[in-house]
Scaffold this motif. Structure first.
Motif, PDB file in Angstrom:
ATOM      1  N   SER A  28     -29.281  46.681  15.067  1.00 27.44           N
ATOM      2  CA  SER A  28     -29.476  45.627  16.058  1.00 27.44           C
ATOM      3  C   SER A  28     -29.778  46.212  17.436  1.00 27.44           C
ATOM      4  O   SER A  28     -30.214  45.504  18.323  1.00 27.44           O
ATOM      5  N   GLN A  60     -33.161  45.491  18.565  1.00 25.58           N
ATOM      6  CA  GLN A  60     -33.479  44.171  19.116  1.00 25.58           C
ATOM      7  C   GLN A  60     -33.172  44.199  20.598  1.00 25.58           C
ATOM      8  O   GLN A  60     -32.125  43.779  21.057  1.00 25.58           O
ATOM      9  N   THR A  61     -34.154  44.680  21.407  1.00 32.24           N
ATOM     10  CA  THR A  61     -33.872  44.847  22.824  1.00 32.24           C
ATOM     11  C   THR A  61     -34.092  43.587  23.619  1.00 32.24           C
ATOM     12  O   THR A  61     -33.732  43.517  24.777  1.00 32.24           O
ATOM     13  N   ALA A  62     -34.729  42.587  22.987  1.00 28.83           N
ATOM     14  CA  ALA A  62     -35.149  41.384  23.697  1.00 28.83           C
ATOM     15  C   ALA A  62     -36.205  41.691  24.749  1.00 28.83           C
ATOM     16  O   ALA A  62     -36.480  40.873  25.614  1.00 28.83           O
ATOM     17  N   LEU A  63     -36.777  42.882  24.683  1.00 26.89           N
ATOM     18  CA  LEU A  63     -37.905  43.194  25.567  1.00 26.89           C
ATOM     19  C   LEU A  63     -39.167  43.148  24.725  1.00 26.89           C
ATOM     20  O   LEU A  63     -39.492  44.099  24.015  1.00 26.89           O
ATOM     21  N   LEU A  64     -39.823  42.004  24.784  1.00 25.82           N
ATOM     22  CA  LEU A  64     -40.927  41.754  23.883  1.00 25.82           C
ATOM     23  C   LEU A  64     -42.010  42.815  24.035  1.00 25.82           C
ATOM     24  O   LEU A  64     -42.549  43.342  23.071  1.00 25.82           O
ATOM     25  N   GLN A  65     -42.255  43.146  25.286  1.00 26.65           N
ATOM     26  CA  GLN A  65     -43.387  44.030  25.525  1.00 26.65           C
ATOM     27  C   GLN A  65     -43.104  45.457  25.121  1.00 26.65           C
ATOM     28  O   GLN A  65     -43.997  46.188  24.704  1.00 26.65           O
ATOM     29  N   ASN A  82     -34.170  36.462  26.407  1.00 27.82           N
ATOM     30  CA  ASN A  82     -33.495  37.620  25.828  1.00 27.82           C
ATOM     31  C   ASN A  82     -32.251  37.219  25.044  1.00 27.82           C
ATOM     32  O   ASN A  82     -31.307  37.969  24.934  1.00 27.82           O
ATOM     33  N   LEU A 100     -49.115  44.162  27.639  1.00 27.73           N
ATOM     34  CA  LEU A 100     -47.933  45.012  27.735  1.00 27.73           C
ATOM     35  C   LEU A 100     -47.315  45.020  29.119  1.00 27.73           C
ATOM     36  O   LEU A 100     -46.148  45.350  29.270  1.00 27.73           O
ATOM     37  N   GLY A 111     -29.750  42.416  20.600  1.00 31.40           N
ATOM     38  CA  GLY A 111     -28.790  42.855  19.580  1.00 31.40           C
ATOM     39  C   GLY A 111     -27.541  43.445  20.189  1.00 31.40           C
ATOM     40  O   GLY A 111     -27.536  43.859  21.321  1.00 31.40           O
ATOM     41  N   VAL A 121     -48.009  49.079  19.055  1.00 24.33           N
ATOM     42  CA  VAL A 121     -49.352  49.578  19.348  1.00 24.33           C
ATOM     43  C   VAL A 121     -49.407  51.083  19.183  1.00 24.33           C
ATOM     44  O   VAL A 121     -50.345  51.625  18.582  1.00 24.33           O
ATOM     45  N   LEU A 132     -43.826  45.470  21.532  1.00 25.55           N
ATOM     46  CA  LEU A 132     -45.274  45.471  21.333  1.00 25.55           C
ATOM     47  C   LEU A 132     -45.863  46.844  21.576  1.00 25.55           C
ATOM     48  O   LEU A 132     -46.711  47.311  20.823  1.00 25.55           O
ATOM     49  N   LEU A 133     -45.372  47.480  22.635  1.00 27.64           N
ATOM     50  CA  LEU A 133     -45.871  48.808  22.970  1.00 27.64           C
ATOM     51  C   LEU A 133     -45.627  49.755  21.796  1.00 27.64           C
ATOM     52  O   LEU A 133     -46.507  50.504  21.375  1.00 27.64           O
TER      53      LEU A 133
END
Lengths: 105, 657
Positions: free
Chosen positions: B628, B631-636, A101, A26, A105, B643, B639-640
């Motif tokens: 949409s 869809q932040t394009a912030l992968l982590q 990125n 993370l 969206g 979790v 993931l957070l």
């Protein structure tokens, strides 16, 4: 009873390892580091399997088989993840996860 | 599988052979006229033989024979496919087979050289198939299917010369108008299935006779089915398609008007006559509608100038008369014999009249009988004699067949308490005699050259203005006499035209004397016919008066060819405009269908249906936009979130128990 011969010890170890891995996944921006963290989490799971196998399961081999499977899956996952990282690097000239990125969206 | 009854096989062959002929011609031989003719004529001859064989085989056996195989089987409803052979259907079978055979013979001469010769015979075969199937079907659903096929075949044949706008329009009109009636028919069938559970003709009739049906169901279904009969048999107010149907080739008109299309309606009325007769309100309604139609068509027939139009309106009036006879019989607990007998005799003489008209039209190239008269119609001996015989039968003069059947119907009407109906019947008989003999006298006694009447009734033989009808024949006519089709050597064979005329004239003369025989065949017994001399004298007297009036107006030496109606121009105009029925329907279409229904449905389509689809699409786009943001394009971050959710679920599962 010595600490290394108790189930709880191994479970704590696995939890610590898992949380370390989760934190890495993370928080790290480097994709390679993220990959390493994922491996840590997988190992935590393996330890769990082994521990339960050692202390609770009647049959001695089941947990070991699961651990072996996890290792094989981890190897395959590492190969795929690395190739994705390489592809990403070719496109972005970087392996910083925040630069991927395009699908925002 | 049990062995099939040979009669069943014969019936099936009777229906399937013409269908095969239709398919065969349409697929393989339509380019080759004589081969098509041979195929169609073979099928038709086979049907003729089969029909007569069945008739002969079952002569004197009035018990109905039902031959069924299962077709559609579901929980509640079983729909069999099969044939019902009883005297009613056997007589009609013979009638249809004979008339369609004669018309196929006649058409050899009439359609000679037409480029669509093969197609024409294919359509005739389809027509024969549909009508034969209709006649002997054992259930109303099967009958309905054939009923629609009859409509289809008549559409094809009326619009046979489809290059002509009016012909294709007339075909469409016939199809749509009869469909309009069929909607009611189908609703009636649906009601019967839902509340009675069977469409078997014999079972429906038996239930109606035994009063097992509830009266409301009986009356509603009878009225709805009568709606279909109105469409098919051209009763008021949806009779308007029939006069336009004259756009088809004349043999088709003959077929349409005698034994097939329009007869189908009255046939259905006789087929389920016990069912109809069990409902007095429905029968009264039928009687009223038929009487109105009778008067309307007789009066319009008085002013038509086109020979086919006159016969068309006479058909409508005679069909109305049959319906009146049946309705009166139903009200007075009589038998179906009078109406059915008139159907039989009418089939003979109406086919005769149309085929004669066709002979004249073929020869003179015009539909106006005034122009035929000018061309010297009375020199065509055979058509002239036979048309006179047909006209005498139509007017109801002894000893021709129409006399007997009309007299029976008037007798039925006489038995009703309300003498209005018999009055209408007699008035109609008078008018019928008048307009029929108007045609005959005009044909027989042309005015001398230079008479003012020629000016009045002049219609150019080719092209030009005029009735709108009347010119359809020329194109085919030109082909017919040129003989340049390549495939068609020489002239059309005269015998092919004359033979059916003579046969039908013979039938017209003798059929009346078979009344007792037919009655015994149909009903199993022949009631001694009590003579009502007053009625007899009235009927024949009025018919003779009609002829005499026609003679005064059109026949005698000094006659000015002015109908007695021309003294009342308003009334004459009313009749010329066909009681403004076409105008009414045009108005109805514009006001109700186009402005009310079409507009509403268009609005519904645009706004509700299209709008609904658009709303769904826009909703998808909007919610997609909204979602949409996830869809932040912030992968982590994702993931957070994952979790945390998993942790939450885990905690819930651990603690929640």
């Amino acid at each position: 009873m010595p600490a290394f011969n108790q189930l709880n010890t191994y479970l704590y170890l696995a939890v610590i390892l898992f949380c370390l891995g989760l934190y890495g996944v993370l928080s790290r921006r480097n994709l390679i580091a993220v990959l390493i963290s994922v491996e840590l989490m997988l190992n935590a799971a393996s330890i769990n399997f082994m521990a339960f196998n050692r202390f609770l399961a009647p049959h001695p081999a089941v947990g070991q088989i699961a651990a072996l499977f996890i290792m094989a899956v981890a190897a395959a996952e590492a190969a795929i993840a690395l190739s994705i990282i390489v592809a990403l690097y070719r496109k972005l000239k970087s392996i910083n996860i925040e630069q991927a990125n395009e699908l925002r969206g | 599988m049990p062995a099939l009854d040979p009669l069943f096989v014969l019936c099936a062959a009777c229906v399937i052979l013409p269908l095969l002929s239709f398919g065969g011609i349409m697929i393989f031989t339509w380019r080759r006229p004589f081969l098509s003719l041979a195929v169609s004529l073979t099928a038709s001859t086979a049907c003729l033989l089969i029909a007569w064989y069945i008739f002969w085989q079952r002569w004197g056996d009035p018990t109905p024979l039902v031959l069924n195989v299962d077709w559609l089987v579901s929980d509640l409803v079983r729909v069999p496919f099969g044939f019902l052979l009883d005297p009613v259907s056997q007589l009609m079978l013979v009638l249809v087979a004979t008339i369609s055979f004669l018309i196929q013979i006649y058409s050899i001469g009439y359609m000679w050289g037409d480029p669509g010769f093969g197609r024409y015979y294919a359509d005739l075969s389809l027509f024969a198939m549909a009508m034969l199937g209709l006649v002997i079907s054992s259930g109303l659903l099967q009958l309905f299917i054939c009923w629609e096929l009859v409509g289809l075949a008549s559409y094809l044949l009326i619009g046979f010369w489809y290059e002509k706008f009016s012909a294709s329009e007339a075909g469409k009109k016939a199809f749509v108008v009869t469909r309009f009636g069929d909607i009611f028919f189908f609703m009636g069938l649906a009601l019967l299935v839902i509340f009675y559970g069977s469409l078997d003709i014999a079972s429906i009739n038996a239930a109606a006779v035994a009063q097992k049906m509830e009266p409301w169901l009986l009356t509603t279904c009878a009225l709805l089915i009568f709606g279909g009969i109105c469409g098919k048999s051209a009763q008021f107010p949806i009779h308007v398609w029939l006069p336009d149907a004259m756009e088809g080739p004349t043999p088709v008109s003959a077929l349409l008007h005698s034994a097939t299309m329009v007869a189908a309606g009255v046939y259905l009325l006789t087929r389920i006559f016990p069912f109809f007769a069990a409902s007095a309100p429905a029968m009264t309604y039928v009687l009223a509608v038929a009487s109105l139609t009778y008067v309307l068509s007789s009066t319009v027939g008085m002013v038509a100038r086109d020979i086919k139009q006159v016969w068309a309106y006479s058909t409508i009036s005679q069909l109305a008369m049959m319906a009146m006879g049946l309705a009166a019989a139903g009200l007075a607990h009589g038998t179906l014999f009078a109406g059915y007998f008139h159907l039989t005799t009418h089939a003979g003489f109406k086919a005769l009249l149309f085929l004669c008209a066709g002979a004249f039209i073929h020869h003179f190239g015009t539909n106006s009988f005034f122009m035929m008269s000018k061309g010297g119609a009375k020199k065509l001996t055979i058509p002239m004699v036979t048309v006179t015989i047909g006209a005498l039968a139509l007017a109801g003069i002894f000893p021709f067949s129409g006399f007997f059947s009309k007299e029976l119907i008037l007798g039925n009407l006489w038995h009703l308490d309300n003498k209005l109906w018999v009055g209408i019947g007699l008035l109609g008989a008078f008018l019928t005699a008048y307009y029929t003999f108007r045609v005959i006298f005009v044909l027989l006694f042309p005015r001398p050259e230079g008479h003012p009447a020629w000016e009045k009734y002049y219609e150019p033989v080719a092209g030009g203005h005029g009735h709108g009808h009347g010119h359809e024949e020329e194109e085919a006519h030109g082909h017919g006499h040129g003989g340049h089709g390549g495939d068609f050597p020489g002239h059309a064979p005269e015998w092919a035209i004359n033979l059916p005329l003579i046969v039908l004239a013979g039938v017209t003369i003798i059929l009346g004397f078979l009344q007792g025989t037919l009655e015994r065949f149909l009903l199993g017994e022949s009631h001694p016919h009590e003579m009502n001399y007053l009625l007899l004298v009235l009927a024949v007297g009025l018919a003779l008066a009609g002829i005499a009036l026609a003679w005064w107006d059109w026949g005698r030496k000094g006659a000015a060819w002015e109908g007695f109606l021309s003294r009342v121009p308003a009334l004459e105009n009313f009749f010329v405009q066909k009681w403004y029925m076409d105008h009414f329907w045009r108005w109805f279409l514009n006001a109700v269908i186009y402005n009310l229904f079409s507009k509403t449905f268009t609005y519904n389509d645009r706004r509700v249906v299209d709008g609904g689809v658009d709303a769904v699409a826009l909703g998808c786009i909007g919610s997609g936009r909204f979602l949409s943001f996830l869809q932040t394009a912030l992968l982590q971050l994702n993931l957070l979130f994952m979790v945390l959710v998993l942790a939450g679920v885990g905690i819930y599962l651990l603690m929640g128990r």
